[in-house]
Design an enzyme around this catalytic site. Structure first.
Site, PDB file in Angstrom:
ATOM      1  N   GLU A   1      14.715 -14.076  61.328  1.00 13.99           N
ATOM      2  CA  GLU A   1      16.178 -14.579  60.653  1.00 13.99           C
ATOM      3  C   GLU A   1      16.343 -15.330  59.876  1.00 13.99           C
ATOM      4  OE1 GLU A   1      17.881 -13.250  59.616  1.00 13.99           O
ATOM      5  OE2 GLU A   1      20.187 -12.803  59.814  1.00 13.99           O
ATOM      6  N   ASP A   2      16.416 -14.844  58.567  1.00 14.26           N
ATOM      7  CA  ASP A   2      16.222 -16.534  57.546  1.00 14.26           C
ATOM      8  C   ASP A   2      17.312 -17.155  57.779  1.00 14.26           C
ATOM      9  OD1 ASP A   2      18.628 -14.899  56.823  1.00 14.26           O
ATOM     10  OD2 ASP A   2      18.305 -14.730  54.612  1.00 14.26           O
TER      11      ASP A   2
ATOM     12  N   ASP B   1      24.939 -18.643  59.375  1.00 20.99           N
ATOM     13  CA  ASP B   1      25.956 -19.543  58.614  1.00 20.99           C
ATOM     14  C   ASP B   1      26.989 -19.882  59.257  1.00 20.99           C
ATOM     15  OD1 ASP B   1      27.199 -21.197  56.988  1.00 20.99           O
ATOM     16  OD2 ASP B   1      27.266 -19.484  55.227  1.00 20.99           O
TER      17      ASP B   1
ATOM     18  N   LYS C   1      22.862 -23.516  58.559  1.00 22.30           N
ATOM     19  CA  LYS C   1      23.973 -24.527  58.571  1.00 22.30           C
ATOM     20  C   LYS C   1      24.673 -24.844  58.947  1.00 22.30           C
ATOM     21  CE  LYS C   1      24.154 -22.203  53.917  1.00 22.30           C
ATOM     22  NZ  LYS C   1      24.617 -21.407  53.133  1.00 22.30           N
TER      23      LYS C   1
ATOM     24  N   PHE D   1      25.334 -23.049  49.084  1.00 20.90           N
ATOM     25  CA  PHE D   1      23.956 -21.745  48.750  1.00 20.90           C
ATOM     26  C   PHE D   1      23.255 -21.871  48.813  1.00 20.90           C
ATOM     27  CE2 PHE D   1      23.036 -17.736  47.847  1.00 20.90           C
ATOM     28  CZ  PHE D   1      23.845 -16.500  48.830  1.00 20.90           C
TER      29      PHE D   1
ATOM     30  N   ASP E   1      18.669 -14.558  48.981  1.00 21.17           N
ATOM     31  CA  ASP E   1      19.028 -14.169  47.722  1.00 21.17           C
ATOM     32  C   ASP E   1      20.010 -14.507  47.605  1.00 21.17           C
ATOM     33  OD1 ASP E   1      20.149 -12.534  49.588  1.00 21.17           O
ATOM     34  OD2 ASP E   1      21.396 -11.280  47.778  1.00 21.17           O
TER      35      ASP E   1
ATOM     36  N   ARG F   1      14.881 -13.714  45.646  1.00 20.93           N
ATOM     37  CA  ARG F   1      13.964 -13.574  47.215  1.00 20.93           C
ATOM     38  C   ARG F   1      12.471 -13.450  47.234  1.00 20.93           C
ATOM     39  NH1 ARG F   1      17.378 -11.167  50.277  1.00 20.93           N
ATOM     40  NH2 ARG F   1      18.834  -9.023  49.203  1.00 20.93           N
TER      41      ARG F   1
HETATM   42  P1  IMP Z   1      26.396 -15.775  58.606  1.00 23.24           P
HETATM   43  O1  IMP Z   1      27.035 -14.311  59.563  1.00 23.24           O
HETATM   44  O2  IMP Z   1      27.381 -16.014  58.499  1.00 23.24           O
HETATM   45  O3  IMP Z   1      25.560 -16.606  59.024  1.00 23.24           O
HETATM   46  O4  IMP Z   1      25.755 -15.191  57.730  1.00 23.24           O
HETATM   47  C1  IMP Z   1      23.844 -14.584  58.024  1.00 23.24           C
HETATM   48  C2  IMP Z   1      23.464 -13.511  56.470  1.00 23.24           C
HETATM   49  O5  IMP Z   1      24.136 -13.926  55.235  1.00 23.24           O
HETATM   50  C3  IMP Z   1      22.028 -14.402  55.915  1.00 23.24           C
HETATM   51  O6  IMP Z   1      21.568 -13.105  56.781  1.00 23.24           O
HETATM   52  C4  IMP Z   1      21.808 -14.632  55.127  1.00 23.24           C
HETATM   53  O7  IMP Z   1      21.521 -12.882  54.470  1.00 23.24           O
HETATM   54  C5  IMP Z   1      23.422 -14.932  54.820  1.00 23.24           C
HETATM   55  N1  IMP Z   1      24.371 -15.929  54.041  1.00 23.24           N
HETATM   56  C6  IMP Z   1      24.603 -16.993  54.408  1.00 23.24           C
HETATM   57  N2  IMP Z   1      23.674 -18.457  54.127  1.00 23.24           N
HETATM   58  C7  IMP Z   1      23.269 -18.237  52.966  1.00 23.24           C
HETATM   59  C8  IMP Z   1      22.536 -18.654  51.680  1.00 23.24           C
HETATM   60  O8  IMP Z   1      22.850 -20.275  51.534  1.00 23.24           O
HETATM   61  N3  IMP Z   1      22.519 -17.883  50.695  1.00 23.24           N
HETATM   62  C9  IMP Z   1      21.302 -17.199  50.913  1.00 23.24           C
HETATM   63  N4  IMP Z   1      22.076 -15.828  51.558  1.00 23.24           N
HETATM   64  C10 IMP Z   1      22.660 -16.041  52.471  1.00 23.24           C
HETATM   65 MG    MG Z   2      21.726 -11.823  51.672  1.00 20.07          MG
END
Ligand code: IMP
Ligand code: MG
Length: 181
Positions: A100-101, A104, A132, A153, A160, A166
């Site tokens: 995963e990238d 958050d 994060k 962010f 993206d 990206r």
């Molecule tokens: P989560 O479900 O809140 O953990 O969000 C995860 C997904 O949100 C990641 O796979 C990203 O695609 C997107 N995301 C969360 N933070 C960022 C950021 O800082 N920049 C870009 N995409 C983000």
């Molecule tokens: Mg995204």
């Protein structure tokens, strides 16, 4: 595209990312010797990370791809996770590593983790490039984390904003005016 005009701060440069990816690849190689590994890339954000990471894992692994909905066009999580593209492969007898990238809120990964576990693989672990601060959010066990970053962010290296940036090979923070444009 004039990067200087849109960049507030370069958070992690290309060289630093590449050396971290090598380190993660080495760790995974050592941890999964003689095991059947399936790397699962979470599209689209983890695509660049996945490509670089798999070159550094010296095992006869398999790869597959999933796409889930996350933020849409906004910068805040919707809280809704939906599978848009599922795996093509079955996962029994395999050791899955989700690539995963970024984590958050943890919502996306905790959903994916449970979903993949329910399909009966030998194990499921997570490898995320970025994490994060997790204060008060969904806790997810992540075996491999590239960088713990501040709560900003970020874009680039697969990540993206509104589907752009990206392709930039490093991680940076956009100027505020880009979000307002
Ligand atoms: P989560 O479900 O809140 O953990 O969000 C995860 C997904 O949100 C990641 O796979 C990203 O695609 C997107 N995301 C969360 N933070 C960022 C950021 O800082 N920049 C870009 N995409 C983000
Ligand atoms: Mg995204």
């Amino acid at each position: 595209m004039d990067l200087d005009k849109i960049t507030k701060e370069i958070m992690i440069d290309e060289e630093t990312i590449i050396s971290k990816v090598k380190e993660l690849g080495k760790q995974i190689t050592n941890d999964y010797l003689d095991k059947e590994v399936l790397l699962v890339c979470v599209l689209n954000g983890a695509s660049m990370f996945m490509s670089d990471l798999m070159k550094e894992i010296k095992l006869p692994l398999e790869i597959d791809f999933m796409a889930v909905s996350s933020y849409g066009l906004s910068t805040k999580s919707s809280g809704v996770v939906k599978i848009i593209k599922d795996l093509d492969k079955t996962v029994e007898d395999k050791h899955i590593i989700i690539v995963e990238d970024i984590i958050d809120s943890g919502l996306t990964l905790s959903y994916l983790l449970e979903n993949l576990k329910s399909r009966g693989p030998k194990s499921v672990e997570i490898c995320t490039l970025l994490s994060k601060p997790s204060g008060g959010k969904t806790h997810v066990d992540t075996k491999y984390v590239g960088f713990d970053i501040k709560d900003e962010f970020v874009v680039g290296y697969g990540l993206d904003y509104a589907e752009k940036y990206r392709n930039i090979p490093y991680i940076f923070i956009l100027k505020e005016e880009i979000y307002k444009a």
